[in-house]
Scaffold this motif. Structure first.
Motif, short mmCIF file in Angstrom:
data_model
loop_
_atom_site.label_atom_id
_atom_site.label_comp_id
_atom_site.label_asym_id
_atom_site.label_seq_id
_atom_site.Cartn_x
_atom_site.Cartn_y
_atom_site.Cartn_z
N ASN A 27 0.82 -1.21 0.00
CA ASN A 27 0.00 0.00 0.00
C ASN A 27 0.85 1.26 0.00
N ASN A 28 2.15 1.10 -0.15
CA ASN A 28 3.04 2.26 -0.19
C ASN A 28 2.83 3.06 -1.47
N THR A 29 3.15 4.34 -1.41
CA THR A 29 3.03 5.20 -2.58
C THR A 29 3.97 4.76 -3.70
N VAL A 30 5.09 4.16 -3.34
CA VAL A 30 5.98 3.52 -4.32
C VAL A 30 6.10 2.06 -3.93
N LYS A 31 5.71 1.18 -4.83
CA LYS A 31 5.65 -0.24 -4.52
C LYS A 31 6.94 -0.95 -4.94
N PRO A 32 7.36 -1.96 -4.19
CA PRO A 32 8.54 -2.73 -4.59
C PRO A 32 8.27 -3.57 -5.83
N SER A 33 9.31 -3.84 -6.57
CA SER A 33 9.19 -4.72 -7.73
C SER A 33 9.32 -6.19 -7.33
N GLU A 34 9.80 -6.41 -6.11
CA GLU A 34 9.98 -7.79 -5.62
C GLU A 34 9.85 -7.79 -4.11
N ILE A 35 9.13 -8.80 -3.58
CA ILE A 35 9.13 -9.08 -2.15
C ILE A 35 9.60 -10.52 -1.98
N LEU A 36 10.80 -10.69 -1.47
CA LEU A 36 11.35 -12.03 -1.25
C LEU A 36 11.14 -12.39 0.21
N ILE A 37 10.36 -13.44 0.46
CA ILE A 37 10.07 -13.89 1.82
C ILE A 37 10.78 -15.22 2.06
N GLY A 38 11.73 -15.21 2.98
CA GLY A 38 12.44 -16.42 3.36
C GLY A 38 11.71 -17.13 4.49
N ILE A 39 11.47 -18.42 4.34
CA ILE A 39 10.75 -19.21 5.34
C ILE A 39 11.78 -20.00 6.14
N ASP A 40 11.93 -19.64 7.41
CA ASP A 40 13.00 -20.17 8.25
C ASP A 40 12.55 -21.45 8.98
N GLY A 41 12.59 -22.58 8.28
CA GLY A 41 12.21 -23.86 8.87
C GLY A 41 10.73 -24.18 8.66
N GLN A 42 10.28 -25.23 9.36
CA GLN A 42 8.90 -25.68 9.23
C GLN A 42 7.94 -24.67 9.86
N ILE A 43 6.81 -24.45 9.20
CA ILE A 43 5.80 -23.52 9.72
C ILE A 43 4.45 -24.22 9.74
N SER A 44 3.47 -23.60 10.38
CA SER A 44 2.14 -24.18 10.49
C SER A 44 1.41 -24.13 9.15
N LYS A 45 0.40 -24.97 9.01
CA LYS A 45 -0.41 -24.96 7.79
C LYS A 45 -1.12 -23.61 7.64
N ILE A 61 5.59 -11.19 -4.95
CA ILE A 61 6.08 -12.07 -3.88
C ILE A 61 6.76 -13.31 -4.45
N LYS A 62 7.94 -13.59 -3.91
CA LYS A 62 8.65 -14.84 -4.16
C LYS A 62 8.96 -15.49 -2.82
N LEU A 63 8.82 -16.80 -2.74
CA LEU A 63 9.04 -17.53 -1.50
C LEU A 63 10.31 -18.39 -1.60
N ALA A 64 11.08 -18.39 -0.52
CA ALA A 64 12.29 -19.23 -0.46
C ALA A 64 12.24 -20.01 0.85
N SER A 65 12.12 -21.33 0.77
CA SER A 65 11.96 -22.17 1.96
C SER A 65 13.27 -22.83 2.37
N PHE A 66 13.47 -22.93 3.68
CA PHE A 66 14.63 -23.61 4.24
C PHE A 66 14.13 -24.65 5.25
N LYS A 67 14.71 -25.83 5.22
CA LYS A 67 14.21 -26.95 6.03
C LYS A 67 14.38 -26.71 7.52
N GLU A 68 15.50 -26.11 7.91
CA GLU A 68 15.81 -25.95 9.34
C GLU A 68 15.67 -24.49 9.76
N ASN A 69 15.22 -24.31 11.01
CA ASN A 69 15.15 -22.98 11.60
C ASN A 69 16.54 -22.63 12.15
N ARG A 70 17.21 -21.68 11.49
CA ARG A 70 18.58 -21.33 11.87
C ARG A 70 18.72 -19.92 12.40
N GLY A 71 17.63 -19.18 12.41
CA GLY A 71 17.69 -17.81 12.88
C GLY A 71 17.70 -16.81 11.74
#
Length: 271
Positions: A27-45, A61-71
Motif C-alpha cells: 500500500n506504499n506510494t511507491v511499490k517494490p518490484s519484488e518481495i522475497l520472503i524467506g521461510i526459516d524452517g517448518q511452519i504451520s499450515k 512475492i517470491k518464497l524461499a523455503s529452508f528446512k531448518e530454523n537457523r535464525g
C-alpha cells in the motif's frame, strides 16, 4: 527506481500480522518490484496458507523455503544474494510500514549517490491496544552513528534500505548469530568506511509486548551479546574499558533485572 523488499518468516509468526505487514508494503506510494520472503524452517499450515494467499494476491512475492530454523541472521545471509535489485529494504513480518516509507528512502538514495545504508525512527505500539508505547530515535549523521554504535545499535533494522552490493562486500549478514546480526553488520559497515545515515521520520510501526522484552533477557541472550562485543573489540571499534562497561551493563539488564522491570527500562529509558 526498482527495489526489493526482504522479509523472513518462522513458525511463531502470526498469519494475520504477516498479512498486515505485507499489505502495508504494497500500500506504499511507491511499490517494490519484488518481495522475497524467506521461510526459516517448518511452519504451520495456517501460516503456509496465508503465504500462498498473499503470493496469489501480489505477483511481486517470491518464497524461499529452508528446512531448518537457523535464525534470522542465517536466513538473511542466504536470501540477500538472491534478491533481484540493487536496492533492498528490510521488513519484519509483524510490523507496519508507513505509506510513504519507500518514497522517502528512494528520494534520499537518488540525491545522495554515495550513501550505502539508510535507516529511520520507529514507532512502537502495544499489540493489543494499538496505543503508541514509545518512539525509538537513533542518531542521524555518520559521526554521531560512529559514537552511538559503541554502546547501542544505531540503526533500526526494520526501517533499513541499503545497497545490496555494499552489504555483500562485507560478507552479507553474519550467519552464525541468533541475536545481534544486524548490529554486527553495522559495525562491519563502519569499520569498512561505508556511509550510513538515519532520517528523523518515523517510517515503520513496530509491535511490542512483554514477550519481546523477555527475549532480550536471560543468560543465553547475554552470552550472545558478550560474543558480539568481543567481535567489536577484535575489530577495534571499542577499547577494553568500553567492552567492560558494555558487558557489565548488559549483565545487569539482561540477567539480573526482572522481566517487568526490564520492559519498563526498555520503554522509558532506552528510547
Amino acid at each position: 527506481m526498482k527495489f526489493s523488499v526482504l522479509m523472513s518468516v518462522y513458525y511463531k509468526d502470526n498469519p494475520q500480522w504477516l498479512k498486515e505487514a505485507v499489505d502495508s508494503v504494497m500500500n506504499n506510494t511507491v511499490k517494490p518490484s519484488e518481495i522475497l520472503i524467506g521461510i526459516d524452517g517448518q511452519i504451520s499450515k495456517e501460516l503456509e496458507d496465508k503465504l500462498q494467499e498473499l503470493a496469489k494476491k501480489y505477483t511481486q512475492i517470491k518464497l524461499a523455503s529452508f528446512k531448518e530454523n537457523r535464525g534470522r541472521g542465517a536466513l538473511l545471509h542466504d536470501t540477500l544474494p538472491t534478491t533481484k535489485y540493487s536496492l533492498v529494504a528490510i521488513m519484519d513480518s509483524d510490523d507496519i510500514c508507513y505509506p510513504n516509507r519507500f518514497e522517502k528512502q528512494l528520494a534520499i538514495f537518488e540525491k545522495e549517490k554515495d550513501l550505502d545504508i539508510l535507516g529511520a525512527f520507529i514507532e512502537e505500539f502495544d499489540e493489543d491496544t494499538k496505543e503508541i508505547v514509545s518512539v525509538r530515535k537513533v542518531p542521524l549523521e555518520q559521526d554521531d552513528i560512529k559514537k552511538y554504535i559503541k554502546t547501542r545499535n544505531p540503526i533500526n533494522q526494520v526501517t533499513v534500505m541499503f545497497k545490496k552490493e555494499s552489504i555483500l562486500k562485507l560478507g552479507g549478514y553474519p550467519s552464525n548469530m541468533r541475536v545481534g546480526e544486524d548490529y554486527l553488520l553495522w559495525v562491519r559497515a563502519i569499520v569498512n568506511n561505508l556511509k550510513l545515515k538515519n532520517i528523523s521520520d518515523i517510517l515503520v510501526k513496530v509491535r511490542v509486548n512483554s514477550d519481546m522484552f523477555a527475549r532480550r533477557g536471560g543468560y543465553s541472550f547475554y552470552k550472545a551479546n558478550k560474543d558480539f562485543l568481543k567481535e567489536m573489540l577484535k575489530l577495534k571499534l571499542i577499547n577494553y574499558p568500553c567492552y567492560l562497561y558494555n558487558i557489565y551493563t548488559r549483565f545487569v539488564i539482561q540477567v539480573l533485572m526482572p522481566n517487568n522491570i526490564r520492559t519498563l527500562f526498555y520503554k522509558k529509558v532506552l528510547r
